[in-house]
Design a protein around this motif. Structure first.
Motif, PDB file in Angstrom:
ATOM      1  N   MET A 166       1.106  -1.374  -0.204  1.00  0.00           N
ATOM      2  CA  MET A 166      -0.127   0.060  -0.049  1.00  0.00           C
ATOM      3  C   MET A 166       0.882   1.147   0.109  1.00  0.00           C
ATOM      4  SD  MET A 166      -3.029  -1.075   2.818  1.00  0.00           S
ATOM      5  CE  MET A 166      -1.719  -2.134   3.792  1.00  0.00           C
ATOM      6  N   THR A 167       0.776   2.166  -1.000  1.00  0.00           N
ATOM      7  CA  THR A 167       1.563   3.428  -1.002  1.00  0.00           C
ATOM      8  C   THR A 167       0.715   4.593  -1.294  1.00  0.00           C
ATOM      9  OG1 THR A 167       3.302   2.141  -2.276  1.00  0.00           O
ATOM     10  CG2 THR A 167       3.501   4.492  -2.377  1.00  0.00           C
ATOM     11  N   ASN A 168       1.038   5.465  -0.417  1.00  0.00           N
ATOM     12  CA  ASN A 168       0.407   6.744  -0.432  1.00  0.00           C
ATOM     13  C   ASN A 168       1.089   7.378  -1.836  1.00  0.00           C
ATOM     14  OD1 ASN A 168      -1.188   8.788   0.668  1.00  0.00           O
ATOM     15  ND2 ASN A 168       0.585  10.031   0.716  1.00  0.00           N
ATOM     16  N   LEU A 183      -4.736   9.908  -1.835  1.00  0.00           N
ATOM     17  CA  LEU A 183      -4.805   8.652  -2.716  1.00  0.00           C
ATOM     18  C   LEU A 183      -3.791   7.457  -2.421  1.00  0.00           C
ATOM     19  CD1 LEU A 183      -4.859  10.469  -6.084  1.00  0.00           C
ATOM     20  CD2 LEU A 183      -6.570   9.470  -5.176  1.00  0.00           C
ATOM     21  N   VAL A 184      -4.379   6.417  -2.402  1.00  0.00           N
ATOM     22  CA  VAL A 184      -3.446   5.206  -2.067  1.00  0.00           C
ATOM     23  C   VAL A 184      -3.645   4.105  -3.025  1.00  0.00           C
ATOM     24  CG1 VAL A 184      -3.301   3.342  -0.207  1.00  0.00           C
ATOM     25  CG2 VAL A 184      -4.091   5.586   0.522  1.00  0.00           C
ATOM     26  N   ASP A 185      -2.347   3.576  -3.459  1.00  0.00           N
ATOM     27  CA  ASP A 185      -2.313   2.698  -4.509  1.00  0.00           C
ATOM     28  C   ASP A 185      -2.161   1.099  -3.763  1.00  0.00           C
ATOM     29  OD1 ASP A 185      -2.261   4.144  -6.507  1.00  0.00           O
ATOM     30  OD2 ASP A 185      -0.370   4.213  -7.155  1.00  0.00           O
ATOM     31  N   PHE A 186      -2.963   0.290  -4.194  1.00  0.00           N
ATOM     32  CA  PHE A 186      -2.978  -1.022  -3.474  1.00  0.00           C
ATOM     33  C   PHE A 186      -2.264  -1.988  -4.586  1.00  0.00           C
ATOM     34  CE2 PHE A 186      -6.374   1.042  -1.445  1.00  0.00           C
ATOM     35  CZ  PHE A 186      -6.208   0.948   0.161  1.00  0.00           C
ATOM     36  N   VAL A 187      -1.106  -2.594  -4.196  1.00  0.00           N
ATOM     37  CA  VAL A 187      -0.525  -3.531  -5.341  1.00  0.00           C
ATOM     38  C   VAL A 187      -1.223  -4.944  -4.793  1.00  0.00           C
ATOM     39  CG1 VAL A 187       1.475  -4.715  -6.219  1.00  0.00           C
ATOM     40  CG2 VAL A 187       1.578  -2.089  -5.776  1.00  0.00           C
TER      41      VAL A 187
END
Length: 147
Positions: A51-53, A65-69
């Motif tokens: 999880m990356t902000n 916004l958060v990216d979920f891999v």
């Protein structure tokens, strides 16, 4: 007996109908039958591996916004749904579903917006025509950061 008909094996099929005391009827069929069965692997497992902000400028700071891999095992998904809920995972705050095209390896990045800081339960569901698989995580969004 309601009738006898020949089938492809040149034998007879007998069908009997019987009244049943519970109001329905039962049908008994004797003979040879053939059917094809397709075994589908389905989506077996989903994992949120990162999880990356997403850093934004001050003028874009109204949403975090958060990216979920996400990775999965089994067949490739055709759609993804994300349910954002309260920290107990009981009350849904938003549901977003998207069609996706995963070429050959199940590794995808899902970007979601959070309107305000707080702790959220995230359920990510990957699906195809025959199966679904779910991964959940508890995430804390603190304005410009997420953990």
């Amino acid at each position: 007996t309601t009738g006898a008909t020949p089938n492809s094996d040149s034998s007879s099929t007998i069908e009997a109908v019987e009244d049943n005391p519970d109001g329905g009827c039962h049908i008994y069929r004797n003979g040879y039958y053939r059917s094809d069965i397709s075994i589908v692997e389905g989506i077996l497992e989903v994992n949120i591996i990162q999880m990356t902000n997403i850093q934004m400028t001050a003028s874009q700071a109204e949403n975090s916004l958060v990216d979920f891999v996400v990775t999965c095992q089994g067949s490739l998904p055709t759609d993804v749904c994300t349910v954002v809920s309260d920290p107990t995972c009981q009350v849904s705050k938003s549901v977003v579903c998207d069609a996706i095209a995963v070429p050959d390896e199940c590794l995808l990045t899902i970007r979601r917006a959070f309107e305000e800081p707080g702790t959220y339960c995230i359920n990510i569901t990957l699906g195809d025509d025959t199966s679904q698989a779910l991964a959940s995580a508890l995430i804390s969004v603190n304005g410009g950061e997420s953990t």
